[in-house]
Design a protein around this motif. Structure first.
Motif, PDB file in Angstrom:
ATOM      1  N   TYR A 252       0.857  -1.181   0.000  1.00  0.00           N
ATOM      2  CA  TYR A 252       0.000   0.000   0.000  1.00  0.00           C
ATOM      3  C   TYR A 252       0.892   1.229   0.000  1.00  0.00           C
ATOM      4  O   TYR A 252       1.804   1.344   0.827  1.00  0.00           O
ATOM      5  CB  TYR A 252      -0.913   0.006   1.233  1.00  0.00           C
ATOM      6  CG  TYR A 252      -1.767  -1.233   1.335  1.00  0.00           C
ATOM      7  CD1 TYR A 252      -2.993  -1.321   0.685  1.00  0.00           C
ATOM      8  CD2 TYR A 252      -1.330  -2.346   2.058  1.00  0.00           C
ATOM      9  CE1 TYR A 252      -3.769  -2.461   0.754  1.00  0.00           C
ATOM     10  CE2 TYR A 252      -2.087  -3.500   2.139  1.00  0.00           C
ATOM     11  CZ  TYR A 252      -3.304  -3.557   1.476  1.00  0.00           C
ATOM     12  OH  TYR A 252      -4.066  -4.698   1.549  1.00  0.00           O
ATOM     13  N   ILE A 254       1.283   5.212   0.387  1.00  0.00           N
ATOM     14  CA  ILE A 254       0.726   6.486   0.857  1.00  0.00           C
ATOM     15  C   ILE A 254       1.620   7.599   0.304  1.00  0.00           C
ATOM     16  O   ILE A 254       2.835   7.576   0.485  1.00  0.00           O
ATOM     17  CB  ILE A 254       0.686   6.545   2.395  1.00  0.00           C
ATOM     18  CG1 ILE A 254      -0.248   5.446   2.918  1.00  0.00           C
ATOM     19  CG2 ILE A 254       0.226   7.912   2.874  1.00  0.00           C
ATOM     20  CD1 ILE A 254      -0.289   5.338   4.425  1.00  0.00           C
ATOM     21  N   ARG A 272      -3.290  -0.634  -3.357  1.00  0.00           N
ATOM     22  CA  ARG A 272      -4.049   0.615  -3.318  1.00  0.00           C
ATOM     23  C   ARG A 272      -3.110   1.765  -3.005  1.00  0.00           C
ATOM     24  O   ARG A 272      -2.132   1.605  -2.279  1.00  0.00           O
ATOM     25  CB  ARG A 272      -5.157   0.537  -2.264  1.00  0.00           C
ATOM     26  CG  ARG A 272      -6.029   1.777  -2.243  1.00  0.00           C
ATOM     27  CD  ARG A 272      -7.291   1.588  -1.459  1.00  0.00           C
ATOM     28  NE  ARG A 272      -8.002   2.855  -1.328  1.00  0.00           N
ATOM     29  CZ  ARG A 272      -9.125   3.022  -0.650  1.00  0.00           C
ATOM     30  NH1 ARG A 272      -9.683   2.003  -0.043  1.00  0.00           N
ATOM     31  NH2 ARG A 272      -9.702   4.208  -0.566  1.00  0.00           N
ATOM     32  N   PHE A 274      -3.025   5.514  -1.309  1.00  0.00           N
ATOM     33  CA  PHE A 274      -3.728   6.473  -0.455  1.00  0.00           C
ATOM     34  C   PHE A 274      -3.058   7.834  -0.620  1.00  0.00           C
ATOM     35  O   PHE A 274      -1.837   7.947  -0.494  1.00  0.00           O
ATOM     36  CB  PHE A 274      -3.657   6.048   1.020  1.00  0.00           C
ATOM     37  CG  PHE A 274      -4.407   4.789   1.322  1.00  0.00           C
ATOM     38  CD1 PHE A 274      -5.749   4.823   1.668  1.00  0.00           C
ATOM     39  CD2 PHE A 274      -3.770   3.561   1.250  1.00  0.00           C
ATOM     40  CE1 PHE A 274      -6.429   3.655   1.948  1.00  0.00           C
ATOM     41  CE2 PHE A 274      -4.450   2.390   1.529  1.00  0.00           C
ATOM     42  CZ  PHE A 274      -5.793   2.437   1.879  1.00  0.00           C
ATOM     43  N   GLN A 277      -3.305  11.276   3.381  1.00  0.00           N
ATOM     44  CA  GLN A 277      -4.337  11.160   4.395  1.00  0.00           C
ATOM     45  C   GLN A 277      -3.888  10.201   5.483  1.00  0.00           C
ATOM     46  O   GLN A 277      -2.984   9.421   5.306  1.00  0.00           O
ATOM     47  CB  GLN A 277      -5.650  10.676   3.769  1.00  0.00           C
ATOM     48  CG  GLN A 277      -5.490   9.416   2.920  1.00  0.00           C
ATOM     49  CD  GLN A 277      -5.943   8.159   3.620  1.00  0.00           C
ATOM     50  OE1 GLN A 277      -6.976   8.172   4.247  1.00  0.00           O
ATOM     51  NE2 GLN A 277      -5.193   7.089   3.507  1.00  0.00           N
ATOM     52  N   GLU A 282      -9.505   2.998   7.394  1.00  0.00           N
ATOM     53  CA  GLU A 282      -9.558   2.547   6.005  1.00  0.00           C
ATOM     54  C   GLU A 282      -8.330   1.708   5.667  1.00  0.00           C
ATOM     55  O   GLU A 282      -8.430   0.678   4.993  1.00  0.00           O
ATOM     56  CB  GLU A 282      -9.645   3.759   5.077  1.00  0.00           C
ATOM     57  CG  GLU A 282      -9.856   3.411   3.597  1.00  0.00           C
ATOM     58  CD  GLU A 282     -11.212   2.784   3.323  1.00  0.00           C
ATOM     59  OE1 GLU A 282     -11.344   2.120   2.281  1.00  0.00           O
ATOM     60  OE2 GLU A 282     -12.129   2.923   4.160  1.00  0.00           O
ATOM     61  N   LEU A 283      -7.177   2.152   6.134  1.00  0.00           N
ATOM     62  CA  LEU A 283      -5.956   1.383   5.903  1.00  0.00           C
ATOM     63  C   LEU A 283      -6.041   0.017   6.574  1.00  0.00           C
ATOM     64  O   LEU A 283      -5.698  -1.011   5.982  1.00  0.00           O
ATOM     65  CB  LEU A 283      -4.757   2.165   6.441  1.00  0.00           C
ATOM     66  CG  LEU A 283      -3.370   1.548   6.243  1.00  0.00           C
ATOM     67  CD1 LEU A 283      -3.057   1.346   4.774  1.00  0.00           C
ATOM     68  CD2 LEU A 283      -2.305   2.425   6.904  1.00  0.00           C
ATOM     69  N   ASN A 286      -8.297  -2.327   4.651  1.00  0.00           N
ATOM     70  CA  ASN A 286      -7.661  -2.788   3.423  1.00  0.00           C
ATOM     71  C   ASN A 286      -6.612  -3.860   3.702  1.00  0.00           C
ATOM     72  O   ASN A 286      -6.481  -4.822   2.946  1.00  0.00           O
ATOM     73  CB  ASN A 286      -7.033  -1.606   2.684  1.00  0.00           C
ATOM     74  CG  ASN A 286      -8.001  -0.936   1.745  1.00  0.00           C
ATOM     75  OD1 ASN A 286      -8.163  -1.322   0.602  1.00  0.00           O
ATOM     76  ND2 ASN A 286      -8.698   0.081   2.258  1.00  0.00           N
TER      77      ASN A 286
END
Length: 915
Positions: A252, A254, A272, A274, A277, A282-283, A286
């Motif tokens: 992931y 960010i 994903r 991000f 944020q 949400e993290l 996921n």
């Protein structure tokens, strides 16, 4: 036990940092307990203190990559030592060491602050029943890559802990590292990591300089130039490299960059992105969703649910639901042995939430799709009757009568029978022989190219359909798959490749091994063929090789054309090297023409060879085995390799074992001209461990280190006797393969350090007994022993090459292919056959030039592949080898009648018919 820092094993003694970590914690526990007994004063106490400090210093750089015990606890242990709080230190270290050994930290919080507890054995999970362990939530660790200070680290940890929920299916702990290099070391070292969060504050270089950790980066550093990256590229590059090294992990990203800046970058398999944020919930969701994606087992889950349903059984299978057993007065012991669940899940139904293996549309189809993702294929098909059947399915689907197939002569017998069924014209290629150890190696690229170029010169290249090779061989020899496919496609751009990877299912889950698997190379080749640089290189080579002769082509590393078709199949005995019930196998497909050309034929071949009553337990085990390797395959394969390396090191360094045994090295099993790296051994007593990545990146052939071939000729016992009389009958050690003077030990993902220790103990005991026997032997007994050893080591019969097919089964003498199907069925009429004893008279006839042609497959065990096939001319060398064989099992040979051959009349009649 007295501990001296100077007597601790050197870091160079360890193959992996995982082993080093485990042993250092064990040594620290013993040292702390000794300090508790002897105190810390005086010379002895001073030495123990020094040892404890040395061990903590050795563990410090390693523990950065693990969530347990974690930096806070580790610092606490240091303070306890500095304050000389030895009792608290001993309790804390013992709890950490035992929790690491048992895995208890994965299921409960381990108090390590020296608190009193009612039961010091609370963390030992070996006493828990499997069903109790299954109730717990699986544990994993999340690697966060960000260069943060102590306060920021606390912020990240606290927020991730805060969003946990009681209904979460898994539980995880974060590990925070500052740099891209640390991230790579973390995922290569910490097998608990299942997800990586790459944050915008990461830096490039690691400050961790422990050599055993830096070795994890060596292979990547040769291939990847990251020094020229801009800081904003670190995050995307980290995602790309994570996908390359551990493609099963979720990443992931960010970022505070704009969508436009990120969109064009290669993010590997980043799940994903991000944007700027801090939405920790949400993290968190996921992360759980990503792990659950791999954890799912569609068919196993469906089968469990089916077994719970009340069902009236009015179909075949009295054993379904266990009814025929529970009602019996005579076979209750079977029900007691297996338990109820296996019978509750036994059915021939394909509805009610289940599926059909022959026409999968539900959970079996989903399970196969997930296996394709896990193993890197485009399509994957399950098989419940072994890889022998998988091989026949692929051959029948792709090969038409009259097609020419280049086949590794010493491949598994199922391929030879598959050629008969398909009606292929077979061009057998010889592997290099290892006469000294009575085994064959693998087929050199020189032999493969030479065969293709001969067929091209004869105008038969259009008939060449497939190249079939075994990767890796039973003895552990692995091809440079990339080189083989590239150079063959340069000669014929639509060749199909069938790689028999029966013994190689585990290879996908090691970064080193993966680069030599069929599916990984197929995917890489697809990408490379699309690159402009590849097209330019091919065009330049075409100009350079214009009008080149065969010798020039043989000496050149050929480049495939950009429009080459990647057509690759791999058959896999999942049950041999991964978790699956016996006969559980898979077919992996990566064929650009599968949908348009092969799919219907493949379906028919699959129908031909697959049972209409497949075993659901086998299918479920394939589903679960896939889940396991996606979540812990990396860990298990690493431990498998470590176990094998421990055996290699033990035999190489033990003076007594060296007298009677030898572990065969890459130099023993691969001729020098196929080892471009020049490295001859994985472990040398003086130089330590060699760079395995360099070997695998360069050499034409490499030796799978998990296959430990032990030469036992020095004991005076042949391989089969040593296996049966010594290992199995006396010590209960089971192995599969032997040769005349060797036995093969195969580590697997279930091998433990205890089983390795037991094997070493057994070998030492055998060596001691031989020493005692020879000490008390008479002169004649000693001479008898030496004669047996000499016969096994020095007087080994040479291995014969494939001779040739008889002209009656060939379409021309200038190329080697033969019609094996015609020969096979010609032998169905006994009037076409005769039998001869393997005596001097038969040898004299062959040496005088008479052509005798085999009417059968002749397969001795060992070596376990045909030394004669139907239609093959029997050479004096083959006859000599057969006469020297001292094995009891030779398939296709009648001891009461002799060697089965075609009559001259049958061959003459066939030749006239052909003309």
């Amino acid at each position: 036990m007295q501990h001296d820092s100077h007597k601790l094993p050197s870091v160079s003694d360890y193959y992996s940092a995982t082993q080093l970590r485990a042993d250092r914690w064990s040594a620290l526990r013993e040292t702390a307990e000794s300090m508790l007994v002897h105190g810390v004063e005086g010379r002895k106490g001073s030495k123990l203190l020094k040892t404890a400090e040395t061990l903590l210093d050795a563990l410090a750089p390693i523990e950065l990559y693990w969530a347990f015990p974690g930096g806070q606890v580790f610092d606490h242990l240091r303070k306890l030592l500095e304050q000389r709080s030895i009792e608290d230190l001993s309790i804390s270290v013992r709890r950490v060491a035992r929790a690491l050994t048992s895995g208890a930290y994965r299921r409960r919080k381990i108090p390590v602050g020296g608190e009193e507890t009612d039961n010091e054995d609370y963390e030992d999970e070996s006493t828990l029943a499997p069903e109790d362990r299954a109730l717990g939530r699986p544990y994993f660790e999340v690697l966060i890559v960000d260069n943060v200070n102590e306060q920021q680290e606390r912020f990240l940890r606290n927020n991730l802990h805060r969003v946990r929920r009681a209904e979460d299916p898994f539980i995880y702990e974060p590990v925070i590292v500052p740099s891209l290099e640390d991230a790579l070391m973390g995922i290569l070292f910490n097998h608990n990591v299942q997800a990586v969060i790459v944050r915008p504050g990461l830096v490039l270089k690691s400050k961790n300089v422990l050599p055993i950790l830096q070795q994890y980066l060596n292979g990547l550093n040769r291939e990847e130039d990251v020094d020229g990256l801009e800081p904003y590229e670190y995050g995307p590059e980290a995602c790309r490299l994570i996908a390359k090294v551990r493609p099963e992990l979720d990443a992931y990203l960010i970022t505070d960059r704009s969508v436009e800046d990120i969109a064009g970058l290669d993010l590997g398999r980043c799940r994903r992105v991000f944007y700027n944020q801090e939405d920790f919930l949400e993290l968190h969701l996921n992360i759980l969703r990503g792990v659950n994606r791999r954890y799912k087992t569609p068919f196993f889950t469906a089968l469990k649910e089916y077994s719970k349903q009340p069902t009236g059984v009015f179909h075949a299978m009295p054993i379904s639901r266990g009814k025929s057993i529970s009602r019996s007065h005579w076979i209750q012991d079977m029900g007691a042995f297996y338990g109820p669940n296996i019978f509750l899940a036994e059915t021939s139904a394909t509805s009610g939430g289940l599926d059909s293996l022959l026409e999968p549309r539900g959970p079996i189809k989903e399970a196969q799709d997930m296996a394709a993702r896990a193993f890197g294929s485009k399509q994957t098909f399950f098989a419940t009757n072994g890889t022998s059947t998988c091989n026949k399915i692929v051959v029948q689907a792709l090969v038409r009568p009259g097609d020419i197939v280049l086949v590794d002569r010493d491949c598994h017998k199922s391929h030879h029978y598959g050629m008969v069924l398909a009606g292929a014209n077979v061009a057998y290629m010889d592997s290099y022989p290892l006469h000294e150890y009575s085994m064959y190696g693998a087929v050199p690229i020189h032999e493969i190219k030479h065969t293709l170029l001969k067929l091209k010169a004869a105008g038969k290249l259009d008939r060449v359909r497939m190249v079939l090779l075994t990767n890796c061989t039973f003895d552990g020899l692995i091809y440079n798959v990339e080189r083989v496919m590239e150079e063959c496609l340069a000669i014929k751009k639509d060749l199909v490749f069938l790689w028999d990877e029966a013994w190689f299912a585990f290879a996908r889950f090691s970064p080193t091994y993966r680069q030599r698997t069929a599916m990984s190379v197929a995917n890489a080749l697809r990408e490379r063929l699309r690159e402009d640089s590849h097209k330019a290189a091919w065009e330049a080579q075409q100009v350079a090789l214009k009008d080149a002769d065969e010798d020039t082509l043989m000496q050149t590393r050929l480049i495939p054309p950009p429009d080459a078709r990647v057509r690759v199949y791999a058959t896999q005995s999942t049950h041999k090297t991964l978790t699956s019930l016996r006969q559980g196998s898979m077919i992996h497909v990566n064929d650009m023409d599968f949908k348009g050309e092969v799919e219907q034929a493949f379906h028919e071949a699959y129908m031909t060879h697959t049972s209409t009553s497949p075993n659901y337990q086998i299918i479920a085990s394939l589903d679960v085995g896939r889940r396991q390797v996606e979540l812990e395959g990396f860990e298990f394969v690493q431990r498998q390799i470590e176990s094998a390396m421990a055996i290699r090191r033990a035999v190489a360094t033990h003076p007594l074992l060296q007298k009677y045994f030898k572990v065969l090295t890459p130099a023993d099993m691969i001729p020098e001209n196929y080892r471009e790296s020049g490295i001859s051994s994985y472990y040398d007593q003086h130089d330590g461990w060699s760079d395995k990545w360099e070997i695998w990146a360069q050499d034409e052939f490499v030796l799978d280190p998990t296959r430990v071939t032990l030469a036992v000729g020095g004991t005076g016992w042949d391989g089969d006797t040593f296996k049966t009389k010594i290992l199995m009958d006396k010590y209960g050690i089971q192995i599969n393969k032997t040769s005349r003077n060797s036995v093969l030990f195969m580590t697997n993902i279930g091998t433990t350090r205890s089983s390795v220790a037991y094997l070493i103990e057994v070998l030492v005991e055998v060596a001691n007994e031989l020493d005692d026997l020879l000490d008390d032997a008479s002169k004649m007994e000693r001479r008898s022993f030496e004669k047996r050893v000499s016969a096994l080591i020095e007087h080994v019969p040479p291995l014969p090459d494939f001779s040739r097919f008889h002209d009656a089964f060939r379409s021309g003498s200038e190329t080697p292919e033969g019609d094996i199907r015609s020969a096979f069925f010609l032998a169905y009429n006994e009037d076409n056959c005769d039998y001869f004893d393997l005596d001097d008279g038969l040898m004299a006839r062959l040496e005088a030039g008479e052509e005798l042609v085999s009417a059968s497959f002749i397969i001795p065990y060992p070596p376990g592949f045909p030394i004669l096939v139907p239609g093959q001319v029997i050479s004096p060398e083959i006859l000599s080898f057969m006469r020297a064989l001292d094995v009891s099992e030779i398939h296709g040979y009648r001891h009461d009648l002799g060697l089965r051959v075609f009559t001259s009349e049958a061959l003459t009649g066939l030749s006239k018919k052909a003309h």
